[in-house]
Design a protein around this motif. Structure first.
Motif, PDB file in Angstrom:
ATOM      1  N   THR A  19       0.888  -1.154   0.000  1.00 17.89           N
ATOM      2  CA  THR A  19       0.000   0.000   0.000  1.00 17.89           C
ATOM      3  C   THR A  19       0.930   1.209   0.000  1.00 17.89           C
ATOM      4  O   THR A  19       2.147   1.060  -0.071  1.00 17.89           O
ATOM      5  CB  THR A  19      -0.953  -0.002   1.218  1.00 17.89           C
ATOM      6  OG1 THR A  19      -1.908   1.064   1.048  1.00 17.89           O
ATOM      7  CG2 THR A  19      -0.230   0.131   2.533  1.00 17.89           C
ATOM      8  N   ARG A  20       0.374   2.378   0.084  1.00 17.49           N
ATOM      9  CA  ARG A  20       1.206   3.586   0.034  1.00 17.49           C
ATOM     10  C   ARG A  20       0.822   4.500   1.192  1.00 17.49           C
ATOM     11  O   ARG A  20      -0.338   4.573   1.581  1.00 17.49           O
ATOM     12  CB  ARG A  20       0.989   4.299  -1.298  1.00 17.49           C
ATOM     13  CG  ARG A  20       2.044   5.328  -1.593  1.00 17.49           C
ATOM     14  CD  ARG A  20       2.329   5.407  -3.067  1.00 17.49           C
ATOM     15  NE  ARG A  20       3.359   6.385  -3.309  1.00 17.49           N
ATOM     16  CZ  ARG A  20       4.653   6.109  -3.370  1.00 17.49           C
ATOM     17  NH1 ARG A  20       5.075   4.886  -3.233  1.00 17.49           N
ATOM     18  NH2 ARG A  20       5.540   7.059  -3.579  1.00 17.49           N
ATOM     19  N   THR A  21       1.826   5.189   1.737  1.00 18.05           N
ATOM     20  CA  THR A  21       1.524   6.172   2.773  1.00 18.05           C
ATOM     21  C   THR A  21       0.773   7.343   2.143  1.00 18.05           C
ATOM     22  O   THR A  21       0.976   7.678   0.979  1.00 18.05           O
ATOM     23  CB  THR A  21       2.797   6.689   3.463  1.00 18.05           C
ATOM     24  OG1 THR A  21       3.641   7.335   2.500  1.00 18.05           O
ATOM     25  CG2 THR A  21       3.561   5.568   4.166  1.00 18.05           C
ATOM     26  N   SER A  22      -0.082   7.946   2.916  1.00 16.69           N
ATOM     27  CA  SER A  22      -0.817   9.115   2.459  1.00 16.69           C
ATOM     28  C   SER A  22       0.113  10.313   2.369  1.00 16.69           C
ATOM     29  O   SER A  22       1.135  10.381   3.055  1.00 16.69           O
ATOM     30  CB  SER A  22      -1.950   9.434   3.432  1.00 16.69           C
ATOM     31  OG  SER A  22      -2.891   8.401   3.461  1.00 16.69           O
ATOM     32  N   VAL A  23      -0.273  11.251   1.537  1.00 17.28           N
ATOM     33  CA  VAL A  23       0.444  12.516   1.414  1.00 17.28           C
ATOM     34  C   VAL A  23      -0.447  13.592   2.016  1.00 17.28           C
ATOM     35  O   VAL A  23      -1.625  13.713   1.660  1.00 17.28           O
ATOM     36  CB  VAL A  23       0.782  12.818  -0.058  1.00 17.28           C
ATOM     37  CG1 VAL A  23       1.360  14.214  -0.207  1.00 17.28           C
ATOM     38  CG2 VAL A  23       1.743  11.767  -0.601  1.00 17.28           C
ATOM     39  N   ARG A  24       0.129  14.346   2.951  1.00 14.80           N
ATOM     40  CA  ARG A  24      -0.589  15.461   3.600  1.00 14.80           C
ATOM     41  C   ARG A  24       0.256  16.715   3.454  1.00 14.80           C
ATOM     42  O   ARG A  24       1.448  16.689   3.727  1.00 14.80           O
ATOM     43  CB  ARG A  24      -0.805  15.175   5.087  1.00 14.80           C
ATOM     44  CG  ARG A  24      -1.814  14.083   5.370  1.00 14.80           C
ATOM     45  CD  ARG A  24      -1.881  13.753   6.851  1.00 14.80           C
ATOM     46  NE  ARG A  24      -2.077  14.911   7.700  1.00 14.80           N
ATOM     47  CZ  ARG A  24      -3.247  15.281   8.214  1.00 14.80           C
ATOM     48  NH1 ARG A  24      -4.314  14.580   7.960  1.00 14.80           N
ATOM     49  NH2 ARG A  24      -3.330  16.332   8.997  1.00 14.80           N
ATOM     50  N   ALA A  25      -0.367  17.783   3.045  1.00 18.71           N
ATOM     51  CA  ALA A  25       0.324  19.068   2.867  1.00 18.71           C
ATOM     52  C   ALA A  25       1.600  18.908   2.047  1.00 18.71           C
ATOM     53  O   ALA A  25       2.636  19.476   2.356  1.00 18.71           O
ATOM     54  CB  ALA A  25       0.624  19.690   4.230  1.00 18.71           C
TER      55      ALA A  25
END
Length: 196
Positions: A95-101
């Motif tokens: 899976t992939r880590t989320s991107v925030r800001a």
């Protein structure tokens, strides 16, 4: 691109990946290896997040109660929730880590570096327990048995290119951890031949 076949397959610590060849460009390309001393990139390589294999995902989520206050983001927002089958990674999928800001959810915005790495070292754990293999090996990657430079190197998208040691020298200890001394000994020999 010059590909060199290994004398035998080298199996990763978790049974995968299995490396059979190396792109010798890893002995030529250079990058600023000591990320925590970099004063110019502003953690730019973290802007896309990272692939997390199923084994590391389970380990991260098993420590979610401790990690959540450390990360400062609810666990429900850590990952994209999309999975891709990949037989070359522990657990057979990523899976992939989320991107925030504009950066990985696990980027330390109050300092520098990876919060998974920081949490592990703060708590006396080997960071390899939580930090995904692809993150630890960056800017190297693997694909169908080939150890090679990451796409960011090939596309010259890494801001710290052409400074510091070679990709191989910068990741040698990580390769040692994941694949053992026999692989590193063989890579050392190939490196010597490349520079002879």
């Amino acid at each position: 691109m010059t590909i060199h076949a290994f004398s035998k397959p080298f199996v990763g610590i978790d049974g995968v990946p299995v490396l059979e060849r190396v792109d010798t460009a890893i002995f030529r390309h250079r990058y600023f290896t000591d990320c925590m001393r970099c004063g110019f990139c502003h953690d730019r390589c973290c802007r896309y997040g990272v692939d997390v294999d199923a084994v590391h995902h389970v380990r991260i989520m098993a420590r979610a109660d401790q990690l959540e206050p450390f990360v400062g983001v609810p666990r429900s927002e850590w990952f994209t929730g999309e999975w891709l089958e990949d037989p070359e990674v522990p657990g057979g999928r990523t899976t992939r880590t989320s991107v925030r800001a504009g950066s990985c959810v696990f980027l330390n915005r109050n300092g520098r570096g990876c919060l998974l790495h920081g949490f592990a070292t703060t708590n006396g754990l080997d960071y390899h327990l939580l930090k995904p293999m692809l993150s630890s090996l960056f800017p190297l990657t693997f694909e169908w048995g080939l150890l090679r430079p990451s796409t960011e190197i090939v596309e010259r998208d890494l801001i710290c290119l052409d400074q510091g040691p070679t990709l191989y020298r910068g990741t040698r200890n990580e390769l040692l951890h994941y694949f053992g001394s026999a692989l590193v000994d063989e890579l050392d020999a190939i490196e010597r031949d490349e520079h002879a």
